[in-house]
Design a protein around this motif. Structure first.
Motif, short mmCIF file in Angstrom:
data_model
loop_
_atom_site.label_atom_id
_atom_site.label_comp_id
_atom_site.label_asym_id
_atom_site.label_seq_id
_atom_site.Cartn_x
_atom_site.Cartn_y
_atom_site.Cartn_z
N PRO A 77 0.81 -1.23 0.00
CA PRO A 77 0.00 0.00 0.00
C PRO A 77 0.84 1.28 0.00
O PRO A 77 0.47 2.26 -0.65
CB PRO A 77 -0.81 -0.12 1.30
N LEU A 78 1.97 1.28 0.71
CA LEU A 78 2.80 2.48 0.73
C LEU A 78 3.47 2.72 -0.63
O LEU A 78 3.67 3.87 -1.03
CB LEU A 78 3.86 2.38 1.83
N GLY A 79 3.82 1.65 -1.34
CA GLY A 79 4.35 1.82 -2.68
C GLY A 79 3.33 2.46 -3.60
O GLY A 79 3.65 3.36 -4.40
N VAL A 80 2.07 2.03 -3.49
CA VAL A 80 0.99 2.62 -4.29
C VAL A 80 0.71 4.05 -3.85
O VAL A 80 0.46 4.93 -4.68
CB VAL A 80 -0.28 1.76 -4.18
N LEU A 81 0.76 4.31 -2.55
CA LEU A 81 0.56 5.67 -2.03
C LEU A 81 1.59 6.62 -2.65
O LEU A 81 1.24 7.72 -3.10
CB LEU A 81 0.69 5.66 -0.51
N ALA A 82 2.85 6.19 -2.67
CA ALA A 82 3.90 7.02 -3.27
C ALA A 82 3.63 7.27 -4.75
O ALA A 82 3.76 8.40 -5.24
CB ALA A 82 5.26 6.34 -3.09
N ALA A 83 3.22 6.22 -5.47
CA ALA A 83 2.90 6.37 -6.90
C ALA A 83 1.75 7.36 -7.09
O ALA A 83 1.78 8.20 -8.00
CB ALA A 83 2.54 5.02 -7.50
N GLY A 84 0.74 7.28 -6.23
CA GLY A 84 -0.40 8.18 -6.33
C GLY A 84 -0.03 9.63 -6.08
O GLY A 84 -0.49 10.54 -6.78
N ILE A 119 21.56 -0.38 -0.20
CA ILE A 119 20.48 0.61 -0.26
C ILE A 119 20.73 1.67 -1.33
O ILE A 119 20.10 2.73 -1.30
CB ILE A 119 20.27 1.29 1.11
N LEU A 120 21.60 1.40 -2.27
CA LEU A 120 21.90 2.39 -3.32
C LEU A 120 20.67 2.70 -4.17
O LEU A 120 20.49 3.85 -4.61
CB LEU A 120 23.04 1.90 -4.21
N ASP A 121 19.83 1.71 -4.42
CA ASP A 121 18.62 1.98 -5.20
C ASP A 121 17.67 2.90 -4.43
O ASP A 121 17.00 3.74 -5.03
CB ASP A 121 17.91 0.68 -5.59
N ILE A 122 17.66 2.78 -3.11
CA ILE A 122 16.82 3.65 -2.29
C ILE A 122 17.32 5.09 -2.35
O ILE A 122 16.53 6.04 -2.48
CB ILE A 122 16.80 3.15 -0.83
N LEU A 123 18.63 5.27 -2.29
CA LEU A 123 19.20 6.62 -2.37
C LEU A 123 18.99 7.22 -3.75
O LEU A 123 18.75 8.43 -3.88
CB LEU A 123 20.69 6.57 -2.01
N LEU A 124 19.07 6.39 -4.78
CA LEU A 124 18.80 6.88 -6.14
C LEU A 124 17.33 7.31 -6.26
O LEU A 124 17.02 8.36 -6.85
CB LEU A 124 19.12 5.80 -7.17
N ALA A 125 16.42 6.50 -5.72
CA ALA A 125 15.00 6.85 -5.76
C ALA A 125 14.74 8.16 -5.02
O ALA A 125 13.91 8.98 -5.45
CB ALA A 125 14.17 5.73 -5.15
N LEU A 154 8.43 7.10 -12.30
CA LEU A 154 7.46 6.89 -11.22
C LEU A 154 7.45 5.44 -10.76
O LEU A 154 7.39 5.17 -9.55
CB LEU A 154 6.07 7.31 -11.72
N SER A 155 7.54 4.50 -11.68
CA SER A 155 7.52 3.08 -11.33
C SER A 155 8.73 2.71 -10.48
O SER A 155 8.60 1.94 -9.52
CB SER A 155 7.49 2.22 -12.60
N PHE A 156 9.88 3.26 -10.84
CA PHE A 156 11.09 2.96 -10.07
C PHE A 156 10.95 3.47 -8.63
O PHE A 156 11.23 2.75 -7.67
CB PHE A 156 12.31 3.60 -10.74
N VAL A 157 10.52 4.71 -8.48
CA VAL A 157 10.38 5.28 -7.13
C VAL A 157 9.33 4.51 -6.33
O VAL A 157 9.52 4.23 -5.14
CB VAL A 157 10.01 6.78 -7.20
N ALA A 158 8.23 4.12 -6.98
CA ALA A 158 7.16 3.39 -6.27
C ALA A 158 7.64 2.04 -5.76
O ALA A 158 7.40 1.67 -4.61
CB ALA A 158 5.95 3.23 -7.18
N THR A 159 8.32 1.29 -6.63
CA THR A 159 8.76 -0.05 -6.20
C THR A 159 9.88 0.03 -5.17
O THR A 159 9.96 -0.81 -4.27
CB THR A 159 9.21 -0.89 -7.42
N VAL A 160 10.70 1.06 -5.24
CA VAL A 160 11.75 1.23 -4.23
C VAL A 160 11.13 1.67 -2.91
O VAL A 160 11.63 1.32 -1.83
CB VAL A 160 12.83 2.21 -4.72
N THR A 161 10.04 2.44 -2.97
CA THR A 161 9.33 2.80 -1.73
C THR A 161 8.82 1.54 -1.03
O THR A 161 8.90 1.42 0.20
CB THR A 161 8.15 3.74 -2.04
#
Length: 230
Positions: A77-84, A119-125, A154-161
């Motif tokens: 749900p938080l990944g979807v929240l971020a996408a929204g 956590i490099l993908d998280i920092l990139l997001a 958007l998809s990258f940031v959402a899935t990393v969230t």
């Protein structure tokens, strides 16, 4: 948040799809519902999308229980929240989620002990949150030239969230203590999960480009989806 008949129908359809993808999953760390998270947020908006993913994740795990069920019903749900939020051009709430979770992670002794590369993908997001929000208006434009770039970001940031939330639950919240994992088990699980999450990040972006772009174009043209429904 009031649910119109149209919005309620979309919530039901996407929640069912969320469950189906959960059942179809195999292979990597997370289940296949992560591939639909960006679309749920883009079509439904942050709060209706959050509700949809929560319903889908809870139903899926109720029908097919797993030991680590608590990760998915919070992270998806938080990944979807971020996408929204990003689909609406709102970057500050997403930045706030990242700030809270990353500060809590690095404040924990494990956050300073576990390898930085995990956590490099998280920092990139984190860096891409603002560009993703600024480009989000391209998701709903008639001219689809920039749609692939906008959707990929958007998809990258959402899935990393989603991934960051699981990290937050495991380390700062301390679910590893609930599972009785010693530090060595946490280290091994974290390394294995990080490696799988990088593969999943790439797969989500590729899926968004190959499936998400034509799906959004179809939704805009056939169902007149011009903005998030809520």
């Amino acid at each position: 948040m009031r649910l119109s008949a149209r919005l309620a129908a979309f919530v039901g359809v996407f929640a069912a799809l969320h469950v189906v993808l959960y059942f179809m999953s195999f292979g990597l760390w997370r289940n296949w519902a992560i591939y639909i998270e960006p679309i749920e947020g883009i079509v439904l908006g942050p709060w209706a999308g959050f509700l949809t993913a929560f319903i889908g994740s809870v139903l899926g795990r109720a029908l097919k229980p797993i030991d680590l069920w608590m990760f998915g019903i919070v992270a998806e749900p938080l990944g979807v929240l971020a996408a929204g939020f990003l689909a609406k051009g709102r970057w500050k709430p997403v930045m706030g989620i990242y700030a809270v979770m990353l500060i809590a992670y690095f404040a924990h002794p494990f956050g300073r002990w576990l390898p930085f590369w995990t956590i490099l993908d998280i920092l990139l997001a984190l860096v891409l949150i603002y560009p993703a929000a600024r480009l989000s208006k391209q998701l709903y434009e008639e001219n689809v030239k920039l749609l692939p770039a906008s959707l990929a970001l958007l998809s990258f940031v959402a899935t990393v969230t989603d991934s960051l939330t699981r990290v937050f639950l495991l380390i700062p919240v301390g679910l590893y203590n609930v599972f009785g994992w010693p530090p060595e088990a946490v280290y091994y699980t974290f390394i294995e999960g990080a490696a799988a999450s990088y593969i999943e990040d790439a797969l989500v972006v590729i899926t968004s480009l190959l499936v998400g772009v034509p799906l959004l174009i179809a939704l805009k043209r056939i169902l007149n989806v011009k903005k998030p429904l809520a």
